[in-house]
Design an enzyme around this catalytic site. Structure first.
Site, PDB file in Angstrom:
ATOM      1  N   TYR A 161      -9.813 -11.932 -28.469  1.00  0.00           N
ATOM      2  CA  TYR A 161     -11.211 -11.861 -28.885  1.00  0.00           C
ATOM      3  C   TYR A 161     -11.398 -12.321 -30.331  1.00  0.00           C
ATOM      4  O   TYR A 161     -12.032 -11.673 -31.149  1.00  0.00           O
ATOM      5  CB  TYR A 161     -11.777 -10.453 -28.664  1.00  0.00           C
ATOM      6  N   ASP A 210      -8.521 -21.087 -27.613  1.00  0.00           N
ATOM      7  CA  ASP A 210      -7.533 -20.080 -28.001  1.00  0.00           C
ATOM      8  C   ASP A 210      -6.228 -20.262 -27.227  1.00  0.00           C
ATOM      9  O   ASP A 210      -6.214 -20.316 -26.004  1.00  0.00           O
ATOM     10  CB  ASP A 210      -8.090 -18.676 -27.751  1.00  0.00           C
ATOM     11  N   ASP A 239      -9.030 -26.431 -24.049  1.00  0.00           N
ATOM     12  CA  ASP A 239      -9.235 -25.006 -24.238  1.00  0.00           C
ATOM     13  C   ASP A 239      -9.083 -24.730 -25.729  1.00  0.00           C
ATOM     14  O   ASP A 239      -8.483 -25.520 -26.464  1.00  0.00           O
ATOM     15  CB  ASP A 239      -8.176 -24.251 -23.427  1.00  0.00           C
TER      16      ASP A 239
END
Length: 205
Positions: free
Chosen positions: A30, A21, A19
């Site tokens: 975001y 973030d 992954d």
């Protein structure tokens, strides 16, 4: 149409799917601006160690900010190019980036899709396996959310939950039961994966 893997289940390359973030870089909602990007301490070196041990390192990231209209796919690609430049400074790189730009409810236009690529479904991992000839049973998924672990399990990988990013919050919801182990961060995940590999090699001799 379902994806077909190009490698035998007993052969093929091994990979560590990451992954992005909260796992590679600090969690910021975001994220797309280069100036807001910061590696989790030790993450670049952990990536280099995994690659030196023979693993493909592939990022699989949900980016619903594209679907929501917060930023573009090109913005994401610019950030990924920045990550590659920073990793190159220590002599390593990510082998491939896969991103899901969809959201089944919050997406706009073409991006409002109930897709197979959004984690916790395994579409990005299956696509990467087909393209790169990866043996999923010999591979790992590392992330900070339940969806990462669900995607890894659905693809047939072993999974690790890191406590960085949303990891501690997810641990409190019982997400850790989906992982083979819970580790502090990506450097600790690399230690676990490489230690597991060493134990297997010792057992064979």
């Amino acid at each position: 149409m379902p994806l077909t893997l190009h490698s035998s289940p007993l052969t093929g390359k091994k990979a560590v799917f990451l992954d992005r973030d909260g796992t590679i870089n600090e969690e910021k909602d975001y994220l797309y601006r280069i100036e807001d990007f910061a590696f989790i301490p030790g993450a670049p070196e952990a990536i280099r160690r995994l690659k030196e041990a023979g693993y493909r390192v592939i990022v699989a990231t949900n980016q619903s900010g594209v679907a929501r209209g917060y930023f573009s796919r090109e913005d994401v690609e610019r950030l990924h190019a920045h990550i590659q430049r920073e990793l190159a400074k220590i002599g390593t790189t990510i082998d491939a980036f896969y991103l899901c730009p969809h959201h089944p409810e919050k997406g706009q236009g073409e991006f409002k899709v109930d897709c197979d690529c959004r984690k916790g479904r395994p579409g990005m991992l299956l696509q990467a396996a087909a393209v790169h000839g990866i043996n999923l049973a010999a591979s790992w998924m590392v992330g900070d959310k339940r969806a990462d672990l669900e995607a890894g399990r659905a693809a047939g990988c072993r999974s690790l939950l890191v406590r960085t990013g949303y990891g501690d919050k997810e641990l409190a919801t019982g997400a850790g039961t989906l992982a083979e182990a819970v580790v502090d961060d990506l450097p600790a995940a690399a230690d676990y994966i490489l230690g597991n590999r060493l134990r297997k090699e010792i057992k064979k001799t």
